[in-house]
Scaffold this motif. Structure first.
Motif, PDB file in Angstrom:
ATOM      1  N   GLU A  15       0.828  -1.203   0.000  1.00 52.47           N
ATOM      2  CA  GLU A  15       0.000   0.000   0.000  1.00 52.47           C
ATOM      3  C   GLU A  15       0.868   1.261   0.000  1.00 52.47           C
ATOM      4  O   GLU A  15       0.573   2.232  -0.698  1.00 52.47           O
ATOM      5  N   ILE A  16       1.940   1.239   0.772  1.00 52.82           N
ATOM      6  CA  ILE A  16       2.838   2.395   0.833  1.00 52.82           C
ATOM      7  C   ILE A  16       3.528   2.621  -0.516  1.00 52.82           C
ATOM      8  O   ILE A  16       3.627   3.751  -1.006  1.00 52.82           O
ATOM      9  N   MET A  17       4.001   1.545  -1.134  1.00 47.65           N
ATOM     10  CA  MET A  17       4.661   1.688  -2.431  1.00 47.65           C
ATOM     11  C   MET A  17       3.685   2.150  -3.508  1.00 47.65           C
ATOM     12  O   MET A  17       4.020   2.963  -4.370  1.00 47.65           O
ATOM     13  N   GLN A  66       4.502  15.404   8.084  1.00 49.26           N
ATOM     14  CA  GLN A  66       4.148  15.945   9.391  1.00 49.26           C
ATOM     15  C   GLN A  66       3.193  15.026  10.153  1.00 49.26           C
ATOM     16  O   GLN A  66       2.797  15.337  11.282  1.00 49.26           O
ATOM     17  N   GLY A  67       2.819  13.904   9.531  1.00 50.74           N
ATOM     18  CA  GLY A  67       1.974  12.922  10.208  1.00 50.74           C
ATOM     19  C   GLY A  67       0.488  13.215  10.164  1.00 50.74           C
ATOM     20  O   GLY A  67      -0.268  12.692  10.981  1.00 50.74           O
ATOM     21  N   ARG A  68       0.031  13.988   9.204  1.00 48.44           N
ATOM     22  CA  ARG A  68      -1.380  14.359   9.157  1.00 48.44           C
ATOM     23  C   ARG A  68      -2.247  13.336   8.430  1.00 48.44           C
ATOM     24  O   ARG A  68      -3.480  13.420   8.502  1.00 48.44           O
ATOM     25  N   TYR A  69      -1.649  12.395   7.698  1.00 47.39           N
ATOM     26  CA  TYR A  69      -2.418  11.474   6.875  1.00 47.39           C
ATOM     27  C   TYR A  69      -2.014  10.028   7.140  1.00 47.39           C
ATOM     28  O   TYR A  69      -0.825   9.718   7.290  1.00 47.39           O
ATOM     29  N   THR A  70      -3.004   9.167   7.171  1.00 49.64           N
ATOM     30  CA  THR A  70      -2.745   7.734   7.083  1.00 49.64           C
ATOM     31  C   THR A  70      -2.583   7.398   5.597  1.00 49.64           C
ATOM     32  O   THR A  70      -2.962   8.196   4.729  1.00 49.64           O
ATOM     33  N   PRO A  71      -2.028   6.222   5.269  1.00 47.68           N
ATOM     34  CA  PRO A  71      -1.914   5.868   3.850  1.00 47.68           C
ATOM     35  C   PRO A  71      -3.241   5.905   3.108  1.00 47.68           C
ATOM     36  O   PRO A  71      -3.307   6.369   1.955  1.00 47.68           O
ATOM     37  N   ALA A  72      -4.318   5.453   3.729  1.00 53.04           N
ATOM     38  CA  ALA A  72      -5.625   5.461   3.064  1.00 53.04           C
ATOM     39  C   ALA A  72      -6.101   6.886   2.818  1.00 53.04           C
ATOM     40  O   ALA A  72      -6.638   7.207   1.742  1.00 53.04           O
ATOM     41  N   GLN A  73      -5.903   7.776   3.790  1.00 55.24           N
ATOM     42  CA  GLN A  73      -6.301   9.173   3.618  1.00 55.24           C
ATOM     43  C   GLN A  73      -5.452   9.856   2.549  1.00 55.24           C
ATOM     44  O   GLN A  73      -5.959  10.665   1.757  1.00 55.24           O
ATOM     45  N   ALA A  74      -4.169   9.532   2.518  1.00 55.38           N
ATOM     46  CA  ALA A  74      -3.289  10.121   1.513  1.00 55.38           C
ATOM     47  C   ALA A  74      -3.685   9.671   0.108  1.00 55.38           C
ATOM     48  O   ALA A  74      -3.644  10.459  -0.846  1.00 55.38           O
ATOM     49  N   GLU A  89      11.407  11.938  -7.449  1.00 50.39           N
ATOM     50  CA  GLU A  89      12.157  10.994  -6.616  1.00 50.39           C
ATOM     51  C   GLU A  89      12.129  11.402  -5.156  1.00 50.39           C
ATOM     52  O   GLU A  89      11.976  10.552  -4.264  1.00 50.39           O
ATOM     53  N   GLU A  90      12.269  12.688  -4.887  1.00 54.60           N
ATOM     54  CA  GLU A  90      12.268  13.175  -3.503  1.00 54.60           C
ATOM     55  C   GLU A  90      10.930  12.943  -2.834  1.00 54.60           C
ATOM     56  O   GLU A  90      10.858  12.531  -1.654  1.00 54.60           O
ATOM     57  N   THR A  91       9.839  13.176  -3.553  1.00 51.84           N
ATOM     58  CA  THR A  91       8.505  12.985  -2.990  1.00 51.84           C
ATOM     59  C   THR A  91       8.234  11.522  -2.687  1.00 51.84           C
ATOM     60  O   THR A  91       7.726  11.175  -1.609  1.00 51.84           O
ATOM     61  N   MET A  92       8.582  10.640  -3.621  1.00 54.45           N
ATOM     62  CA  MET A  92       8.377   9.210  -3.390  1.00 54.45           C
ATOM     63  C   MET A  92       9.215   8.717  -2.214  1.00 54.45           C
ATOM     64  O   MET A  92       8.735   7.930  -1.376  1.00 54.45           O
ATOM     65  N   ASP A  93      10.443   9.181  -2.125  1.00 53.40           N
ATOM     66  CA  ASP A  93      11.310   8.780  -1.012  1.00 53.40           C
ATOM     67  C   ASP A  93      10.770   9.291   0.318  1.00 53.40           C
ATOM     68  O   ASP A  93      10.790   8.568   1.322  1.00 53.40           O
ATOM     69  N   ARG A  94      10.258  10.509   0.329  1.00 59.54           N
ATOM     70  CA  ARG A  94       9.717  11.087   1.570  1.00 59.54           C
ATOM     71  C   ARG A  94       8.526  10.279   2.068  1.00 59.54           C
ATOM     72  O   ARG A  94       8.388  10.024   3.279  1.00 59.54           O
ATOM     73  N   ILE A  95       7.651   9.869   1.143  1.00 58.24           N
ATOM     74  CA  ILE A  95       6.477   9.088   1.533  1.00 58.24           C
ATOM     75  C   ILE A  95       6.893   7.732   2.096  1.00 58.24           C
ATOM     76  O   ILE A  95       6.391   7.292   3.144  1.00 58.24           O
ATOM     77  N   CYS A  96       7.801   7.061   1.412  1.00 54.53           N
ATOM     78  CA  CYS A  96       8.245   5.736   1.877  1.00 54.53           C
ATOM     79  C   CYS A  96       8.897   5.820   3.253  1.00 54.53           C
ATOM     80  O   CYS A  96       8.608   5.012   4.149  1.00 54.53           O
ATOM     81  N   ARG A  97       9.778   6.797   3.441  1.00 61.07           N
ATOM     82  CA  ARG A  97      10.494   6.908   4.714  1.00 61.07           C
ATOM     83  C   ARG A  97       9.551   7.251   5.862  1.00 61.07           C
ATOM     84  O   ARG A  97       9.701   6.748   6.984  1.00 61.07           O
TER      85      ARG A  97
END
Length: 261
Positions: free
Chosen positions: A9-11, A96-104, A32-40
């Motif tokens: 789901e994260i990927m 910043q922790g405002r979203y769960t993966p489903a919300q994102a 690339e930066e955005t994808m890396d930020r989400i994964c990390r």
């Protein structure tokens, strides 16, 4: 199994964000930066992406995390910077922790479905831009009004004929020809006094400025393959516009006789 589904789901989330960015004209390093930020942020340390101008290769997996691999082809298209800005803002809020993966994922779907500019607004912007560029390049106010009219006709052609029915090459050639014919007609009717400035101003809506700029930025960042593809795409558009202008001008000069300029 739960961990495997979480990693997938994260990927998929990171890949969706990268897809939206790339198809709307974002630079390679930004994708690339955005994808890396989400994964990390969601704890997927092994997530990795290789991004080209028209595709994304995403992988993940090591001894602690399950394996994932996916490739998405993304055709080279125009720029929609409002969507790029929205995804950038979303990635910061995710960090910043405002979203769960489903919300994102839901937020990304909303960004993907964001309505584009109204066709009337695009035609008006093309007209105003054409007139303004004509004046800035050295034309008179009357030349600017002629370019305004030509720019409006050009984008009506782009929206209702070129984009839905023609290839990029044919559309840009015919667009350059249309602008030249309209400007030459107004010049022969003594509506404008500087044909060259009228044509230059009127073709500006066709110029791929964002693509050309991003190509230079990609090359400067070391993304030579992606930068070269985008540069080639932009240069092809320049070449097609020049062909269209030259064909129409040569045709009219043959009909009218003599040099129009």
């Amino acid at each position: 199994m739960e961990q495997r589904e979480d990693d997938k789901e994260i990927m998929e989330l990171a890949l969706q964000a990268g897809h939206i960015l790339l198809e709307n004209g974002a630079e390679i390093f930004r994708v690339e930066e955005t994808m890396d930020r989400i994964c990390r942020h969601y704890g997927l340390e092994s997530g990795s992406a290789f991004v080209l101008s028209n595709g994304i290769f995403a992988t993940a997996g090591d001894k602690k995390e399950h394996f994932f691999a996916k490739v998405q082809h993304i055709p080279v298209s125009g720029a929609h910077l409002d969507r790029v800005a929205a995804v950038n803002q979303l990635s910061r809020e995710i960090a910043q922790g405002r979203y769960t993966p489903a919300q994102a994922r839901q937020a990304l779907e909303s960004i993907r479905s964001m309505p584009g500019k109204k066709k009337s607004s695009q035609v008006l912007a093309s007209a105003v831009g054409s007139g303004a560029f004509c004046y800035l390049f050295g034309g008179t106010v009357f030349d600017g009004f002629c370019a305004f009219f030509a720019g409006a006709l050009l984008y009506l052609f782009v929206l209702f004929v070129s984009q839905p029915r023609l290839s990029k090459i044919v559309g840009n050639i015919l667009g350059g020809s249309l602008v030249t014919l309209v400007c030459c007609a107004m010049y022969l009717l003594r509506e404008g006094g500087s044909l060259d400035y009228m044509i230059i101003g009127s073709i500006m809506p066709l110029i791929p400025g964002v693509s050309f700029t991003n190509a230079i930025r990609d090359i400067a960042d070391g993304d030579y393959i992606s930068g070269s593809v985008r540069m080639l795409d932009a240069l092809l558009i320049f070449f097609c516009i020049a062909i269209g202008v030259g064909m129409a001008y040569s045709l009219l000069r043959g009909i009218v006789g003599g040099d129009l300029l």
